[in-house]
Design a protein around this motif. Structure first.
Motif, PDB file in Angstrom:
ATOM      1  N   PRO A  64       0.826  -1.220   0.000  1.00  0.00           N
ATOM      2  CA  PRO A  64       0.000   0.000   0.000  1.00  0.00           C
ATOM      3  C   PRO A  64       0.852   1.259   0.000  1.00  0.00           C
ATOM      4  O   PRO A  64       2.018   1.252   0.420  1.00  0.00           O
ATOM      5  CB  PRO A  64      -0.766  -0.125   1.317  1.00  0.00           C
ATOM      6  N   LYS A  65       0.249   2.358  -0.428  1.00  0.00           N
ATOM      7  CA  LYS A  65       0.903   3.655  -0.357  1.00  0.00           C
ATOM      8  C   LYS A  65       0.851   4.211   1.059  1.00  0.00           C
ATOM      9  O   LYS A  65       1.772   4.912   1.477  1.00  0.00           O
ATOM     10  CB  LYS A  65       0.242   4.637  -1.327  1.00  0.00           C
ATOM     11  N   LEU A  66      -0.231   3.932   1.786  1.00  0.00           N
ATOM     12  CA  LEU A  66      -0.351   4.502   3.116  1.00  0.00           C
ATOM     13  C   LEU A  66      -1.337   3.707   3.954  1.00  0.00           C
ATOM     14  O   LEU A  66      -2.163   2.943   3.438  1.00  0.00           O
ATOM     15  CB  LEU A  66      -0.777   5.972   3.045  1.00  0.00           C
ATOM     16  N   LEU A  67      -1.232   3.922   5.260  1.00  0.00           N
ATOM     17  CA  LEU A  67      -2.202   3.449   6.236  1.00  0.00           C
ATOM     18  C   LEU A  67      -2.851   4.667   6.863  1.00  0.00           C
ATOM     19  O   LEU A  67      -2.153   5.570   7.346  1.00  0.00           O
ATOM     20  CB  LEU A  67      -1.522   2.618   7.328  1.00  0.00           C
ATOM     21  N   TYR A  68      -4.168   4.712   6.870  1.00  0.00           N
ATOM     22  CA  TYR A  68      -4.899   5.810   7.504  1.00  0.00           C
ATOM     23  C   TYR A  68      -5.495   5.319   8.816  1.00  0.00           C
ATOM     24  O   TYR A  68      -6.144   4.266   8.875  1.00  0.00           O
ATOM     25  CB  TYR A  68      -6.026   6.323   6.600  1.00  0.00           C
ATOM     26  N   THR A  69      -5.299   6.103   9.886  1.00  0.00           N
ATOM     27  CA  THR A  69      -5.828   5.712  11.191  1.00  0.00           C
ATOM     28  C   THR A  69      -6.222   6.941  12.001  1.00  0.00           C
ATOM     29  O   THR A  69      -5.603   8.011  11.894  1.00  0.00           O
ATOM     30  CB  THR A  69      -4.790   4.889  11.983  1.00  0.00           C
ATOM     31  N   VAL A  70      -7.272   6.791  12.800  1.00  0.00           N
ATOM     32  CA  VAL A  70      -7.645   7.771  13.832  1.00  0.00           C
ATOM     33  C   VAL A  70      -7.439   7.044  15.164  1.00  0.00           C
ATOM     34  O   VAL A  70      -8.366   6.405  15.667  1.00  0.00           O
ATOM     35  CB  VAL A  70      -9.100   8.247  13.684  1.00  0.00           C
ATOM     36  N   PRO A  71      -6.249   7.096  15.736  1.00  0.00           N
ATOM     37  CA  PRO A  71      -5.948   6.222  16.864  1.00  0.00           C
ATOM     38  C   PRO A  71      -6.535   6.658  18.202  1.00  0.00           C
ATOM     39  O   PRO A  71      -6.569   5.852  19.134  1.00  0.00           O
ATOM     40  CB  PRO A  71      -4.413   6.232  16.920  1.00  0.00           C
ATOM     41  N   THR A  72      -6.987   7.898  18.309  1.00  0.00           N
ATOM     42  CA  THR A  72      -7.483   8.398  19.586  1.00  0.00           C
ATOM     43  C   THR A  72      -8.938   8.824  19.459  1.00  0.00           C
ATOM     44  O   THR A  72      -9.253   9.729  18.676  1.00  0.00           O
ATOM     45  CB  THR A  72      -6.625   9.578  20.083  1.00  0.00           C
ATOM     46  N   PHE A  73      -9.818   8.153  20.229  1.00  0.00           N
ATOM     47  CA  PHE A  73     -11.259   8.449  20.230  1.00  0.00           C
ATOM     48  C   PHE A  73     -11.801   8.404  18.798  1.00  0.00           C
ATOM     49  O   PHE A  73     -12.415   9.338  18.302  1.00  0.00           O
ATOM     50  CB  PHE A  73     -11.547   9.800  20.875  1.00  0.00           C
ATOM     51  N   GLN A  74     -11.598   7.278  18.177  1.00  0.00           N
ATOM     52  CA  GLN A  74     -11.826   7.135  16.741  1.00  0.00           C
ATOM     53  C   GLN A  74     -13.267   7.439  16.351  1.00  0.00           C
ATOM     54  O   GLN A  74     -14.198   7.187  17.110  1.00  0.00           O
ATOM     55  CB  GLN A  74     -11.459   5.699  16.317  1.00  0.00           C
ATOM     56  N   ASN A  75     -13.399   7.989  15.173  1.00  0.00           N
ATOM     57  CA  ASN A  75     -14.691   8.132  14.518  1.00  0.00           C
ATOM     58  C   ASN A  75     -14.781   6.996  13.503  1.00  0.00           C
ATOM     59  O   ASN A  75     -13.953   6.923  12.594  1.00  0.00           O
ATOM     60  CB  ASN A  75     -14.754   9.483  13.796  1.00  0.00           C
ATOM     61  N   PRO A  76     -15.715   6.025  13.687  1.00  0.00           N
ATOM     62  CA  PRO A  76     -16.971   6.136  14.437  1.00  0.00           C
ATOM     63  C   PRO A  76     -17.002   5.455  15.798  1.00  0.00           C
ATOM     64  O   PRO A  76     -17.986   5.597  16.521  1.00  0.00           O
ATOM     65  CB  PRO A  76     -17.957   5.425  13.518  1.00  0.00           C
ATOM     66  N   GLY A  97      -8.297  14.215  19.905  1.00  0.00           N
ATOM     67  CA  GLY A  97      -7.399  13.797  20.972  1.00  0.00           C
ATOM     68  C   GLY A  97      -7.381  14.687  22.197  1.00  0.00           C
ATOM     69  O   GLY A  97      -7.108  14.217  23.306  1.00  0.00           O
ATOM     70  N   GLU A  98      -7.654  15.976  22.029  1.00  0.00           N
ATOM     71  CA  GLU A  98      -7.636  16.876  23.182  1.00  0.00           C
ATOM     72  C   GLU A  98      -8.898  16.751  24.036  1.00  0.00           C
ATOM     73  O   GLU A  98      -8.933  17.257  25.163  1.00  0.00           O
ATOM     74  CB  GLU A  98      -7.459  18.324  22.712  1.00  0.00           C
ATOM     75  N   LEU A  99      -9.907  16.083  23.532  1.00  0.00           N
ATOM     76  CA  LEU A  99     -11.172  15.955  24.258  1.00  0.00           C
ATOM     77  C   LEU A  99     -11.153  14.702  25.142  1.00  0.00           C
ATOM     78  O   LEU A  99     -11.996  13.817  25.024  1.00  0.00           O
ATOM     79  CB  LEU A  99     -12.343  15.904  23.283  1.00  0.00           C
ATOM     80  N   PHE A 125     -11.618  12.718  28.656  1.00  0.00           N
ATOM     81  CA  PHE A 125     -12.401  12.824  29.891  1.00  0.00           C
ATOM     82  C   PHE A 125     -11.723  12.108  31.052  1.00  0.00           C
ATOM     83  O   PHE A 125     -11.901  12.465  32.219  1.00  0.00           O
ATOM     84  CB  PHE A 125     -13.792  12.195  29.721  1.00  0.00           C
ATOM     85  N   GLU A 126     -11.003  11.051  30.754  1.00  0.00           N
ATOM     86  CA  GLU A 126     -10.399  10.221  31.794  1.00  0.00           C
ATOM     87  C   GLU A 126      -9.224   9.463  31.189  1.00  0.00           C
ATOM     88  O   GLU A 126      -9.062   9.409  29.962  1.00  0.00           O
ATOM     89  CB  GLU A 126     -11.417   9.222  32.346  1.00  0.00           C
ATOM     90  N   GLY A 127      -8.418   8.858  32.057  1.00  0.00           N
ATOM     91  CA  GLY A 127      -7.275   8.094  31.586  1.00  0.00           C
ATOM     92  C   GLY A 127      -6.108   8.980  31.195  1.00  0.00           C
ATOM     93  O   GLY A 127      -6.186  10.216  31.220  1.00  0.00           O
ATOM     94  N   GLU A 128      -5.015   8.335  30.822  1.00  0.00           N
ATOM     95  CA  GLU A 128      -3.794   9.044  30.483  1.00  0.00           C
ATOM     96  C   GLU A 128      -3.671   9.216  28.970  1.00  0.00           C
ATOM     97  O   GLU A 128      -4.050   8.335  28.198  1.00  0.00           O
ATOM     98  CB  GLU A 128      -2.569   8.273  30.997  1.00  0.00           C
ATOM     99  N   ARG A 129      -3.135  10.352  28.589  1.00  0.00           N
ATOM    100  CA  ARG A 129      -2.893  10.617  27.171  1.00  0.00           C
ATOM    101  C   ARG A 129      -1.901   9.598  26.609  1.00  0.00           C
ATOM    102  O   ARG A 129      -0.889   9.278  27.242  1.00  0.00           O
ATOM    103  CB  ARG A 129      -2.339  12.029  26.990  1.00  0.00           C
TER     104      ARG A 129
END
Length: 400
Positions: A173-185, A216-218, A220-224
């Motif tokens: 592949p050319k790339l991997l796309y990810t939303v690793p923090t509080f992913q949508n959906p 990522g800045e939103l 509520f709990e846990g560690e970044r």
């Protein structure tokens, strides 16, 4: 893009547009404008929490003191003062960044389009999470990409690194796309060890990672959890996307990408052809806001309200969904993902739910591969706790 690329892109894009815009899902768009409808379908920040006064003051200050600059053309890469402020914020969060590493975009959605233009040729393979942010699927499909889903282990915190390694080896592949923090959906967050493993695959196999972080800045709990871009081996292979849409205001249409120099230059060339530059006055107002206001304190207040709304949804979800359903418990962000028993089809059920005055998004359009028709996405940030409770009661009635 060549004519062949457009021809290849249109069929999957049209099919997906039909999936989210055709009956009965089309009714989401019609009902959300009605005040009596409780809308869990949208992905909109709560407008009553915008710092309208602070943003207005920033615009007034810019227009009063530097109107010629604010109303003039700007450089494609972005206003230097805003790029410097973004670099400073990124560095403070653990990823050393210079202003020259940053390209300001007209929303982070434009960043996806620019990367697709710079990296993807028709027929190239792009890897995505399953399920995946819908607009990313659309951007890559329009570029003519062949989009392949990577298996995800929800219990383990995200992408399966062994499966990723196998897919990268096989698919090139050319790339991997990810939303690793509080992913949508789904609202899930990729665990730190998974991020390190994904970074290792990218370094070893030479694949680009596009790390999208609008939520990522939103927290509520846990560690970044650190960005993938900050892990060993990933710095030269990762593009980090950010946005002011969820922390300041989406109407400003301000996003950015951080990328290695050669790729950033390619994206700047693509942006110059797309819109020359992001509106100067918006950039300068955002920079003024960052200089004069405490954005982190504002985000903390917003996250506190969102946590109450998430808790309200979690408190009522068990009674709203059929027995045997499962759902996520996000530590931040805006979305909760649910799966009903296998006999349910959330697209087919939507019409009856809409008739009860509540809306959700069926999960099927979020899949690059075989969809799971029993899934759905709920946004919990736009309504008050009382409205969420009522909405869940209506949802229960509609699903019955």
């Amino acid at each position: 893009m060549t004519g062949l690329g457009i021809a290849q892109a249109v069929p999957p894009l049209a099919a997906r547009a039909t999936a989210i815009g055709g009956s009965p899902v089309r009714e989401i768009l019609a009902v959300t404008a009605r005040p009596e409808v409780i809308n869990f379908a949208g992905g909109l920040p709560a407008p009553e929490l915008f710092d309208a006064e602070g943003i207005a003051a920033a615009f007034r200050d810019v227009l009063a003191h530097e109107p010629e600059r604010a109303l003039q053309y700007s450089t494609t890469e972005g206003e230097p003062v805003l790029r410097a402020a973004l670099a400073e914020r990124t560095t403070a969060r653990g990823l050393p960044t210079d202003a020259d590493d940053v390209l300001v975009t007209t929303g982070s959605q434009q960043a996806l389009s620019l990367l697709a233009t710079a990296l993807v040729e028709p027929g190239d393979t792009v890897l995505v999470e399953s399920p995946c942010y819908l607009a990313a699927l659309q951007a890559f499909a329009f570029a003519g990409a062949r989009v392949v889903a990577v298996p995800v282990d929800a219990d383990g915190g995200g992408i399966d690194p062994d499966a990723l390694d196998e897919l990268v080896t096989r698919e090139r592949p050319k790339l991997l796309y990810t939303v690793p923090t509080f992913q949508n959906p789904t609202g899930r967050t990729m665990a730190g060890e998974r991020r390190a493993a994904v970074a290792s695959v990218a370094a070893r196999r030479g694949v680009w990672i596009v790390e999208d972080d609008p939520y990522g800045e939103l927290r509520f709990e846990g560690e970044r959890v650190p960005w993938i871009a900050s892990y060993d081996g990933a710095q030269d292979r990762t593009v980090l996307l950010g946005s002011f849409s969820k922390v300041m205001a989406p109407g400003l249409r301000l996003g950015w990408l951080r990328a290695p120099a050669a790729l950033l230059r390619a994206c700047a060339v693509a942006k110059q052809a797309a819109d020359l530059h992001t509106p100067t006055v918006n950039q300068l107002a955002a920079a003024r806001y960052l200089a004069d206001r405490d954005l982190d304190a504002h985000v903390a207040r917003v996250a506190g309200v969102y946590r109450e709304r998430r808790d309200a949804m979690l408190a009522g979800i068990a009674d709203a969904l059929p027995a045997g359903s499962t759902w996520t418990r996000p530590e931040g962000g805006m979305f909760l993902w649910a799966r009903l028993p296998e006999s349910y089809d959330t697209t087919a059920l939507l019409r009856g739910v809409v008739e009860q005055g509540v809306a959700y998004v069926p999960g099927a359009p979020f899949y690059a591969g075989e969809p799971d028709p029993a899934t759905l996405r709920l946004c919990f940030v736009t309504q008050t706790p009382d409205e969420i409770g009522e909405g869940l009661r209506r949802l229960a009635k509609g699903l019955r």
